[in-house]
Design an enzyme around this catalytic site. Structure first.
Site, PDB file in Angstrom:
ATOM      1  N   CYS A  64       0.846  -1.189   0.000  1.00  0.00           N
ATOM      2  CA  CYS A  64       0.000   0.000   0.000  1.00  0.00           C
ATOM      3  C   CYS A  64       0.883   1.242   0.000  1.00  0.00           C
ATOM      4  O   CYS A  64       2.110   1.170   0.102  1.00  0.00           O
ATOM      5  CB  CYS A  64      -0.940   0.023   1.198  1.00  0.00           C
ATOM      6  SG  CYS A  64      -0.078   0.141   2.784  1.00  0.00           S
ATOM      7  N   CYS A  86       3.290   1.757   2.864  1.00  0.00           N
ATOM      8  CA  CYS A  86       4.515   0.959   2.745  1.00  0.00           C
ATOM      9  C   CYS A  86       5.549   1.724   1.938  1.00  0.00           C
ATOM     10  O   CYS A  86       6.713   1.859   2.341  1.00  0.00           O
ATOM     11  CB  CYS A  86       4.229  -0.378   2.064  1.00  0.00           C
ATOM     12  SG  CYS A  86       3.021  -1.426   2.892  1.00  0.00           S
ATOM     13  N   ASP A 109       6.388  18.238 -36.226  1.00  0.00           N
ATOM     14  CA  ASP A 109       7.488  18.871 -36.956  1.00  0.00           C
ATOM     15  C   ASP A 109       7.816  18.168 -38.263  1.00  0.00           C
ATOM     16  O   ASP A 109       8.607  18.661 -39.043  1.00  0.00           O
ATOM     17  CB  ASP A 109       8.739  18.936 -36.079  1.00  0.00           C
ATOM     18  CG  ASP A 109       9.287  17.555 -35.749  1.00  0.00           C
ATOM     19  OD1 ASP A 109       8.541  16.583 -35.893  1.00  0.00           O
ATOM     20  OD2 ASP A 109      10.464  17.464 -35.357  1.00  0.00           O
TER      21      ASP A 109
END
Length: 553
Positions: free
Chosen positions: A23, A26, A422
């Protein structure tokens, strides 16, 4: 603990694999521990990739980093290749077993709306829930205990506490009820929560594997061996052993192993993985080539200019890795919230239990309400949603040829109103079509038959277009002899007793063939971006037979 040949970081950064995080709290705990080490300038931990990148001043001992992670209850190891940690799939058998054991417990609740009343005996419920709780769900106890020893909490702790409370209350109700009344059991709650979380973890691992597939695909473009000239010999050596200045031999159809400059040979190079150009580009001595690009038809000798981490392909991979390891601005807010999430949930659960009990509710009711708070908070995606979304965004973009340098751009991408390109080559779909086939002195069918016969078996994109066009017109190809690739120019070969040349304007110029009126026809096509090929007879007389024009989309 595993030791390393070099005790200090040779460069300013090191990449770690972190195992055991479940989680955001942690990840936050590991990140905080790494940032406390003297000499560490910045440490970033990504829960979704189970990875960390540590930027230092060059004086930090690697073992000290690993020890700091171990002290927080997780395992760490150095990733020598700096690749994004590939998530390991959760054991699918564990998920299946958990679901199969939980379904009978859930069945009475599912059947009740249909008027079917089913009540499993309490001891049978105990028998089904126990292996789910303590065998299949053992990982939650192990991870939760590690978090407690580190003086913190995580989602595994919430799962372990919530399901254990529901399981324990059910066991108490089952063993202490002596009035003959059916006890209120909550075995299905504990078993189903564990099954759902295990299933979620398995799906989460699957999703993470998909997000790193783009990097895996890019890494696969890098050849593992190279053919290097050593005097008059050619030796196949590992790519890690190639040095700057080596002469690398690249045969037709092979991927170029290094970034370098062509020392000898001519060919067409497919550089679409870098430039987006759909058609191979003609290359000759002195031209630059990129590692991972595909050599079409000619034998090349390439002078090595860059190897390993300095190649363009390696830099592209590192760009994606850094984007996936980096944090978007919103993630910093998520980290602050998640750091307090678990302790706040535990406090709310305790207050819920005390509140109900102090207001006269039965102990059973107070515990169930407190368990509800823990269970609702268990599968929290607070810390996982943002990094997983960033991984998915950068991964999908890479698969479509778009490299994300900074995850912040994904956060503000919804505000984009105008996109400027471009060069048109990057906008192609990689497909070509025959738009013109103009014969000279022969009919159109004869022109296509000869051109298709010359290119039978060729892997060149334009050759495939000619073969497809002739096939659609049901034009049968003729036997071809002595086909020879003319790198950077075209093909030569014999078809129907004719010595033919098929290629570009440069080849026609070398043969001294006058393009005549077809040159005026070809000029506007070339100005419009089309590719023009010429078919000519070289022996017994030099004569132009026609031209073909291809458009790229």
């Amino acid at each position: 603990m595993k030791t390393h040949n070099s005790s200090q970081l040779a460069d300013r950064s090191v990449y770690l694999s972190i195992e055991g995080m479940t989680c955001a709290s942690c990840a936050g705990r590991v990140e905080k521990a790494l940032n406390k080490i003297p000499g560490v300038q910045d440490a970033r931990v990504n829960l979704a990739t189970e990875s960390a990148v540590v930027l230092s001043d060059g004086s930090v001992d690697i073992d000290l980093l690993i020890s700091a992670v171990s002290a927080t209850g997780y395992r760490a190891s150095v990733k020598q290749d700096r690749s994004v940690n590939k998530p390991r799939p959760r054991d699918g058998l564990t998920v299946v077993m958990s679901v199969l054991l939980s379904l009978p417990l859930l069945a009475p609740m599912l059947l009740e709306p249909f008027g079917t009343q089913v009540a499993l005996p309490g001891w049978l419920q105990l028998g089904l829930a126990t292996p789910v709780q303590f065998v299949l769900g053992a990982r939650f106890y192990r991870a939760g205990w590690k978090a407690l020893k580190a003086g913190a909490g995580n989602m595994d702790l919430l799962v372990a506490l919530g399901t254990s409370a529901a399981y324990g209350l059910s066991v108490y109700q089952l063993t202490s009820r002596a009035d003959g009344m059916a006890p209120h059991l909550y075995f299905e709650a504990s078993a189903v929560v564990i099954s759902l979380v295990l299933t979620g973890k398995w799906l989460e691992a699957w999703a993470k594997r998909q997000t790193v597939s783009a990097i895996t695909a890019l890494q696969a473009l890098q050849p593992q061996v190279a053919r290097v000239k050593r005097g008059k010999r050619e030796l196949e050596i590992a790519i890690e052993s190639v040095s700057v200045g080596d002469l690398v031999v690249v045969r037709p159809g092979e991927r170029i192993a290094v970034d370098g400059t062509i020392a000898d040979g001519r060919s067409h190079i497919d550089e679409s993985m870098v430039t987006g150009e759909s058609m191979p580009i003609a290359k000759q001595p002195g031209d630059k080539v990129t590692g991972g690009a595909i050599n079409s038809e000619g034998l090349l000798v390439v002078h090595t200019d860059a190897v390993g981490a300095e190649t363009l392909l390696a830099k592209m991979i590192r760009l994606i890795e850094n984007a996936q390891l980096a944090k978007a601005p919103i993630q910093h807010l998520v980290d602050k919230v998640s750091a307090w999430f678990v302790p706040v949930v535990l406090i709310i659960a305790l207050m819920t239990w005390l509140g109900w009990w102090l207001h006269g509710a039965a102990m059973e009711t107070a515990i169930i309400n407190a368990v509800s708070v823990l269970v609702i908070a268990c599968p929290c995606a607070l810390g996982l949603a943002t990094p997983t979304a960033l991984m998915a965004g950068t991964g999908i973009a890479a698969r479509h040829g778009i490299l994300i340098k900074n995850p912040e751009v994904l956060e503000i991408a919804h505000r984009i109103t105008t996109v400027i390109f471009d060069k048109t080559g990057t906008l192609t779909q990689g497909k070509a079509y025959l738009v013109e086939a103009v014969p000279l002195g022969i009919d159109r069918e004869r022109l296509l038959r000869l051109a298709a016969s010359m290119q039978t078996g060729s892997e060149h994109p334009l050759a495939k277009v000619v073969l497809k066009a002739s096939s659609e017109l049901q034009i049968q190809t003729l036997p071809v002899d002595a086909v020879t690739a003319l790198p950077g120019r075209g093909l030569s070969g014999r078809v129907d007793n004719l010595d033919l040349r098929l290629g570009n304007s440069r080849l026609m110029s070398e043969l001294g063939i006058d393009l005549g009126a077809l040159a005026e026809r070809a000029r506007p096509l070339e100005l419009a971006g089309n590719t023009v090929s010429w078919l000519a007879m070289a022996v017994p007389q030099k004569r132009l037979l026609g031209m073909m024009a291809f458009v790229q989309t």
